[in-house]
Design a protein around this motif. Structure first.
Motif, PDB file in Angstrom:
ATOM      1  N   LYS A 196     -40.389 -47.342 -21.788  1.00 51.91           N
ATOM      2  CA  LYS A 196     -40.400 -47.311 -20.325  1.00 51.91           C
ATOM      3  C   LYS A 196     -39.664 -48.496 -19.701  1.00 51.91           C
ATOM      4  N   LEU A 197     -39.167 -49.389 -20.539  1.00 49.29           N
ATOM      5  CA  LEU A 197     -38.511 -50.600 -20.042  1.00 49.29           C
ATOM      6  C   LEU A 197     -36.998 -50.426 -19.998  1.00 49.29           C
ATOM      7  N   PRO A 198     -36.322 -51.233 -19.153  1.00 46.30           N
ATOM      8  CA  PRO A 198     -34.859 -51.264 -19.222  1.00 46.30           C
ATOM      9  C   PRO A 198     -34.428 -51.658 -20.626  1.00 46.30           C
ATOM     10  N   GLY A 236     -28.098 -56.820 -12.734  1.00 48.12           N
ATOM     11  CA  GLY A 236     -28.510 -56.551 -11.366  1.00 48.12           C
ATOM     12  C   GLY A 236     -29.851 -55.863 -11.258  1.00 48.12           C
ATOM     13  N   ARG A 237     -30.328 -55.288 -12.356  1.00 49.44           N
ATOM     14  CA  ARG A 237     -31.617 -54.586 -12.344  1.00 49.44           C
ATOM     15  C   ARG A 237     -32.745 -55.438 -12.924  1.00 49.44           C
ATOM     16  N   ILE A 238     -32.414 -56.666 -13.334  1.00 47.44           N
ATOM     17  CA  ILE A 238     -33.399 -57.509 -14.010  1.00 47.44           C
ATOM     18  C   ILE A 238     -33.664 -58.784 -13.208  1.00 47.44           C
ATOM     19  N   GLU A 239     -34.942 -59.117 -13.084  1.00 49.93           N
ATOM     20  CA  GLU A 239     -35.344 -60.344 -12.425  1.00 49.93           C
ATOM     21  C   GLU A 239     -36.221 -61.151 -13.384  1.00 49.93           C
ATOM     22  N   PRO A 240     -36.266 -62.490 -13.200  1.00 49.19           N
ATOM     23  CA  PRO A 240     -37.204 -63.283 -13.998  1.00 49.19           C
ATOM     24  C   PRO A 240     -38.618 -62.731 -13.861  1.00 49.19           C
ATOM     25  N   GLY A 241     -39.309 -62.604 -14.965  1.00 48.58           N
ATOM     26  CA  GLY A 241     -40.638 -62.005 -14.983  1.00 48.58           C
ATOM     27  C   GLY A 241     -40.639 -60.592 -15.531  1.00 48.58           C
ATOM     28  N   LEU A 272     -35.707 -49.636 -31.544  1.00 45.65           N
ATOM     29  CA  LEU A 272     -36.173 -50.714 -30.681  1.00 45.65           C
ATOM     30  C   LEU A 272     -36.601 -51.873 -31.564  1.00 45.65           C
ATOM     31  N   LEU A 273     -35.966 -53.023 -31.391  1.00 40.52           N
ATOM     32  CA  LEU A 273     -36.193 -54.166 -32.275  1.00 40.52           C
ATOM     33  C   LEU A 273     -37.148 -55.198 -31.696  1.00 40.52           C
TER      34      LEU A 273
END
Length: 229
Positions: free
Chosen positions: A28-30, A91-96, A107-108
């Motif tokens: 479910k994650l980027p 652009g789709r990722i923020e700290p946290g 998936l590693l």
């Protein structure tokens, strides 16, 4: 007392139970599909080859390494190890945020992003990683080699990154072959006449003193007591 090169080194892999749970959550994650060099960096982070790093480096650590050749903790470290991504993904990722790291279908790891910055037109992400499983083409791990040295009684091991000078080495030696595609030959590593051929996926970032220092750190993390680059 157990020799230092035989003591287990910290890894970043979670338990199998946690890995199963995180793998499900990771869908479910980027997701960032790693380049071959990034996959090798992640492998060395997870298996302890890049100890004491606990993930891809933060901006503060990168700045300190670039300026002083050490991490903010004071530990010697010669080169930045960051996760470089394209602008669309960044652009789709923020700290946290958490992101999934894969080498394609597998998936590693899960990375908890703490830093997001640009330098020289490149976007970097930094943060700790939780290792789920090694890449399909994984090489020898530090703890595999340290366990082998404990079983064989090798307390003094010289590591070489090429065969030059191997004939002059007295006692046990570890010949490191860091080229990634060599890892595919799983039958290649062997012990013979006190020589072990180790497959370690370390990509050369440059041919300079900093890369020599990085090779020494990786060699020592894999159980060498001295390293010839």
């Amino acid at each position: 007392m157990t020799p230092l090169n035989q003591i287990p080194i910290p890894e970043l892999f979670v338990s199998p139970e946690a890995a199963e749970k995180l793998t499900e959550e990771g869908t479910k994650l980027p997701r960032w599909v790693l380049s071959e060099q990034q996959a090798s960096d992640l492998e060395l982070l997870m298996n302890g080859g890049f100890f004491p790093l606990r993930g891809f480096m933060t901006q503060a650590d990168c700045d300190t390494v670039t300026r002083d050749g050490s991490l903010t903790s004071g530990a010697v470290w010669p080169l930045p190890v960051t996760l470089d991504v394209d602008e669309d993904f960044a652009g789709r990722i923020e700290p946290g945020d958490d992101i999934a790291l894969s080498d394609g279908p597998d998936l590693l790891a899960i990375m908890s992003v703490t830093d997001h910055w640009q330098s020289d037109g490149v976007t970097h992400l930094g943060g700790k990683v939780k290792g789920l499983r090694p890449p399909a083409k994984a090489g020898d791990t530090p703890n595999q080699l340290r366990r082998m040295f404990r079983q064989t009684g090798w307390e003094d091991v010289t590591a070489l990154y090429n065969g030059d000078g191997l004939a002059d080495i007295q006692g046990p030696a570890m010949l490191i072959l860091p080229v990634a595609d060599q890892v595919e030959d799983r039958a290649a590593p062997f012990i013979r006449d006190n020589i072990y051929i180790a497959r370690i996926r370390l990509f050369a970032r440059a041919e300079n003193e900093a890369m020599v220092a990085l090779r020494e750190i990786v060699g020592r993390n894999h159980g060498a007591t001295r390293v010839h680059s």
